[in-house]
Design a protein around this motif. Structure first.
Motif, PDB file in Angstrom:
ATOM      1  N   GLU A 145      13.695  10.352  -6.084  1.00  0.00           N
ATOM      2  CA  GLU A 145      13.871   9.495  -4.907  1.00  0.00           C
ATOM      3  C   GLU A 145      12.563   9.463  -4.130  1.00  0.00           C
ATOM      4  O   GLU A 145      11.981  10.504  -3.824  1.00  0.00           O
ATOM      5  N   LEU A 146      12.095   8.260  -3.823  1.00  0.00           N
ATOM      6  CA  LEU A 146      10.849   8.080  -3.093  1.00  0.00           C
ATOM      7  C   LEU A 146      11.143   7.770  -1.625  1.00  0.00           C
ATOM      8  O   LEU A 146      12.090   7.048  -1.315  1.00  0.00           O
ATOM      9  N   LYS A 154      11.905   1.560  -9.226  1.00  0.00           N
ATOM     10  CA  LYS A 154      13.156   0.838  -9.028  1.00  0.00           C
ATOM     11  C   LYS A 154      13.593   0.945  -7.572  1.00  0.00           C
ATOM     12  O   LYS A 154      13.169   1.840  -6.845  1.00  0.00           O
ATOM     13  N   GLY A 155      14.490   0.037  -7.185  1.00  0.00           N
ATOM     14  CA  GLY A 155      15.122   0.133  -5.883  1.00  0.00           C
ATOM     15  C   GLY A 155      16.337   1.023  -6.012  1.00  0.00           C
ATOM     16  O   GLY A 155      16.224   2.227  -6.204  1.00  0.00           O
ATOM     17  N   HIS A 156      17.523   0.431  -5.922  1.00  0.00           N
ATOM     18  CA  HIS A 156      18.746   1.192  -6.178  1.00  0.00           C
ATOM     19  C   HIS A 156      18.858   1.490  -7.677  1.00  0.00           C
ATOM     20  O   HIS A 156      18.417   0.699  -8.512  1.00  0.00           O
ATOM     21  N   ILE A 157      19.445   2.613  -8.006  1.00  0.00           N
ATOM     22  CA  ILE A 157      19.608   3.030  -9.389  1.00  0.00           C
ATOM     23  C   ILE A 157      21.002   2.667  -9.883  1.00  0.00           C
ATOM     24  O   ILE A 157      22.009   2.985  -9.235  1.00  0.00           O
ATOM     25  N   LEU A 196       9.914   2.054   5.575  1.00  0.00           N
ATOM     26  CA  LEU A 196      10.736   1.203   4.708  1.00  0.00           C
ATOM     27  C   LEU A 196      12.125   1.810   4.581  1.00  0.00           C
ATOM     28  O   LEU A 196      12.266   2.962   4.165  1.00  0.00           O
ATOM     29  N   SER A 197      13.134   1.027   4.923  1.00  0.00           N
ATOM     30  CA  SER A 197      14.507   1.527   4.838  1.00  0.00           C
ATOM     31  C   SER A 197      15.137   1.268   3.473  1.00  0.00           C
ATOM     32  O   SER A 197      16.141   1.880   3.121  1.00  0.00           O
ATOM     33  N   LEU A 204       0.817  -1.212   0.000  1.00  0.00           N
ATOM     34  CA  LEU A 204       0.000   0.000   0.000  1.00  0.00           C
ATOM     35  C   LEU A 204       0.857   1.270   0.000  1.00  0.00           C
ATOM     36  O   LEU A 204       0.741   2.105  -0.905  1.00  0.00           O
ATOM     37  N   PHE A 205       1.722   1.431   1.001  1.00  0.00           N
ATOM     38  CA  PHE A 205       2.548   2.643   1.050  1.00  0.00           C
ATOM     39  C   PHE A 205       3.439   2.762  -0.184  1.00  0.00           C
ATOM     40  O   PHE A 205       3.619   3.851  -0.733  1.00  0.00           O
ATOM     41  N   ASP A 206       3.997   1.642  -0.604  1.00  0.00           N
ATOM     42  CA  ASP A 206       4.908   1.636  -1.753  1.00  0.00           C
ATOM     43  C   ASP A 206       4.201   2.092  -3.027  1.00  0.00           C
ATOM     44  O   ASP A 206       4.834   2.613  -3.947  1.00  0.00           O
ATOM     45  N   SER A 207       2.893   1.890  -3.074  1.00  0.00           N
ATOM     46  CA  SER A 207       2.100   2.358  -4.215  1.00  0.00           C
ATOM     47  C   SER A 207       1.681   3.815  -4.052  1.00  0.00           C
ATOM     48  O   SER A 207       1.783   4.618  -4.982  1.00  0.00           O
TER      49      SER A 207
END
Length: 209
Positions: free
Chosen positions: A191-192, A170-173, A197-198, A56-59
């Motif tokens: 950057e999100l 994406k996670g790391h770029i 979430l770490s 949910l938060f990630d969206s």
């Protein structure tokens, strides 16, 4: 069972402000994932706290960034269990979302959720992205861990409207992943900050130069 109160408290604690109808819809959807997951293996993330953060938060952190660009028509390619597309469709009812996946179990689940929730701004497509040729193109092509950047563009650029953008979660770029796009596309990396979430999270926009 995840309760509406549980979702509302989690959202409020992190400063998200959404009406009760949306909160009820997200609660229903997350409970649907947990129920269907027993037979359909939709996701490995089914613990309530983790679902709130990583589903949910990630969206929802995408909403202000998508609303800042033209977003009448969006397609989520390789949407899986409707993440993030279905959750975003609830948050952004004025936009139309097409959710595309090759897995028939996942599209069956999303179709059932659409019926149960009465969601009108969602279309479910069971297809490979390369084989999908709609009559109307998209303002945003959204992907979340779908493929490499180059494959994402190569397979789905036929779906992009003239002034449309790719939006890749994406996670790391890795800068080298985006070198193929230089010249033809302009790249903008956002950057999100996902609450609780770490792990690194980024949204990469590609627009035609």
């Amino acid at each position: 069972m995840i309760t509406t109160e549980y979702i509302q408290q989690a959202l409020s604690a992190e400063g998200f402000a959404f009406d009760e109808a949306k909160v009820k819809a997200w609660t229903h959807y997350l409970n649907g994932i947990r129920l269907w997951n027993k037979a359909y293996n939709l996701t490995s993330i089914t613990e309530p706290d983790e679902m709130v953060v990583k589903h949910l938060f990630d969206s929802l952190v995408l909403v202000p960034h998508l609303e800042a660009i033209k977003h009448d028509r969006l397609i989520d390619v390789g949407t899986g269990a409707g993440l993030p597309g279905f959750l975003l469709a609830i948050a952004m009812p004025e936009s139309h979302f097409t959710l595309l996946d090759t897995n028939s179990k996942r599209t069956r689940f999303m179709t059932q959720m659409k019926m149960e929730l009465g969601i009108q701004n969602v279309e479910i497509i069971h297809s490979r992205v390369q084989d999908y040729h709609p009559t109307e193109l998209f303002d945003v092509i959204l992907s979340r861990a779908f493929a490499s950047a180059e494959d994402m563009v190569h397979w789905s650029e036929h779906l992009l409207a003239g002034q449309g953008v790719f939006a890749a979660m994406k996670g790391h770029i890795t800068p080298s992943e985006w070198q193929f796009a230089s010249g033809e596309y302009q790249t903008n990396v956002v950057e999100l900050k996902v609450p609780r979430l770490s792990d690194a999270r980024h949204l990469v926009f590609l627009s035609r130069a």
